[in-house]
Design a protein around this motif. Structure first.
Motif, PDB file in Angstrom:
ATOM      1  N   ILE A  24       0.819  -1.204   0.000  1.00 15.97           N
ATOM      2  CA  ILE A  24       0.000   0.000   0.000  1.00 15.97           C
ATOM      3  C   ILE A  24       0.858   1.262   0.000  1.00 15.97           C
ATOM      4  O   ILE A  24       2.043   1.218   0.330  1.00 15.97           O
ATOM      5  N   ASN A  25       0.227   2.368  -0.367  1.00 16.31           N
ATOM      6  CA  ASN A  25       0.836   3.692  -0.332  1.00 16.31           C
ATOM      7  C   ASN A  25       0.074   4.496   0.714  1.00 16.31           C
ATOM      8  O   ASN A  25      -1.156   4.517   0.704  1.00 16.31           O
ATOM      9  N   VAL A  26       0.811   5.162   1.607  1.00 12.23           N
ATOM     10  CA  VAL A  26       0.203   5.957   2.674  1.00 12.23           C
ATOM     11  C   VAL A  26       0.757   7.377   2.598  1.00 12.23           C
ATOM     12  O   VAL A  26       1.975   7.570   2.637  1.00 12.23           O
ATOM     13  N   SER A  27      -0.129   8.362   2.480  1.00  7.81           N
ATOM     14  CA  SER A  27       0.246   9.778   2.522  1.00  7.81           C
ATOM     15  C   SER A  27      -0.145  10.330   3.884  1.00  7.81           C
ATOM     16  O   SER A  27      -1.215  10.008   4.408  1.00  7.81           O
ATOM     17  N   MET A  32       5.304  10.328   2.942  1.00 10.10           N
ATOM     18  CA  MET A  32       4.730   9.246   2.149  1.00 10.10           C
ATOM     19  C   MET A  32       5.524   7.969   2.397  1.00 10.10           C
ATOM     20  O   MET A  32       6.754   7.999   2.448  1.00 10.10           O
ATOM     21  N   TYR A  33       4.795   6.870   2.578  1.00 11.14           N
ATOM     22  CA  TYR A  33       5.414   5.561   2.769  1.00 11.14           C
ATOM     23  C   TYR A  33       4.734   4.561   1.853  1.00 11.14           C
ATOM     24  O   TYR A  33       3.523   4.645   1.606  1.00 11.14           O
ATOM     25  N   GLU A  34       5.527   3.618   1.352  1.00 11.36           N
ATOM     26  CA  GLU A  34       4.988   2.462   0.643  1.00 11.36           C
ATOM     27  C   GLU A  34       5.577   1.220   1.262  1.00 11.36           C
ATOM     28  O   GLU A  34       6.770   1.178   1.567  1.00 11.36           O
ATOM     29  N   GLY A  35       4.720   0.234   1.437  1.00 11.72           N
ATOM     30  CA  GLY A  35       5.183  -1.026   1.996  1.00 11.72           C
ATOM     31  C   GLY A  35       4.022  -1.989   2.153  1.00 11.72           C
ATOM     32  O   GLY A  35       2.883  -1.687   1.807  1.00 11.72           O
ATOM     33  N   THR A  36       4.332  -3.144   2.696  1.00 10.71           N
ATOM     34  CA  THR A  36       3.328  -4.172   2.921  1.00 10.71           C
ATOM     35  C   THR A  36       2.664  -3.940   4.269  1.00 10.71           C
ATOM     36  O   THR A  36       3.353  -3.816   5.291  1.00 10.71           O
ATOM     37  N   LEU A  37       1.343  -3.885   4.256  1.00  9.85           N
ATOM     38  CA  LEU A  37       0.594  -3.689   5.491  1.00  9.85           C
ATOM     39  C   LEU A  37       0.659  -4.970   6.304  1.00  9.85           C
ATOM     40  O   LEU A  37       0.112  -5.992   5.909  1.00  9.85           O
ATOM     41  N   SER A  62      -3.507  10.900   5.781  1.00  9.45           N
ATOM     42  CA  SER A  62      -4.441  11.700   4.985  1.00  9.45           C
ATOM     43  C   SER A  62      -5.106  10.842   3.914  1.00  9.45           C
ATOM     44  O   SER A  62      -6.295  10.998   3.644  1.00  9.45           O
ATOM     45  N   LYS A  63      -4.331   9.937   3.296  1.00 12.51           N
ATOM     46  CA  LYS A  63      -4.858   9.035   2.268  1.00 12.51           C
ATOM     47  C   LYS A  63      -4.067   7.742   2.308  1.00 12.51           C
ATOM     48  O   LYS A  63      -2.871   7.741   2.580  1.00 12.51           O
TER      49      LYS A  63
END
Length: 160
Positions: A105-108, A118-123, A152-153
């Protein structure tokens, strides 16, 4: 309740039996004005993914049902679009987050956490207060705990 909310509620009520009959589920509905035109977008899904034929089936049946609604809730002409929420679909509610466990996932964020917004990784896991991502950090993987109040998203992402 706003006029847009009332329309979304009426469309939800109208489309739900069509989806139930076909073992689909409603992901979301939006009714928005863009460039002077109104768009009614219905996002649907099913366990193994939605096909174009599935979208056509729902679009045809929903269009027919919406034409029968009396009184007509739409003040303006609109374009009906029925589609999948896509591979990088937003995570809108708790069920979306639960379904995304073990997904990339991508997390803002609203503000920086450890110098990043911003982070991307496996939840890996989540609870009421935070979620844990497994992210790549140069040559190794590490866990990052993100407070949910900072998010935020969030959306599914494609890992390259």
């Amino acid at each position: 309740m706003s006029e847009v909310s009332e329309i979304i509620d009426k469309v939800t009520e109208t489309v739900q039996p069509i989806l139930d009959e076909n073992n689909f589920y409603l992901y979301s509905i939006e009714y928005v004005q863009e460039g002077g035109s109104w768009y009614l977008r219905v996002f649907i899904d099913k366990d193994n993914g939605i096909s174009i034929d599935d979208c056509v089936l729902v679009s045809d049946q929903l269009s027919e049902k919406l034409d029968e609604i009396d009184p007509d809730p739409f003040a303006d002409q609109y374009f009906l679009e029925v589609s999948s929420p896509g591979a990088e679909r937003p995570l809108n509610n708790e069920q979306d987050y639960q379904n995304a466990i073990n997904d990339y996932i991508n997390v803002s964020l609203y503000q920086k956490l450890d110098g990043k917004k911003m982070y991307e990784g496996t939840l890996k896991e989540l609870n009421d207060d935070d979620l844990t991502l497994i992210v790549k950090d140069k040559t190794r993987r590490k866990e990052v705990k993100i407070p949910r109040k900072l998010i935020s998203k969030a959306r599914l992402a494609i890992e390259f």
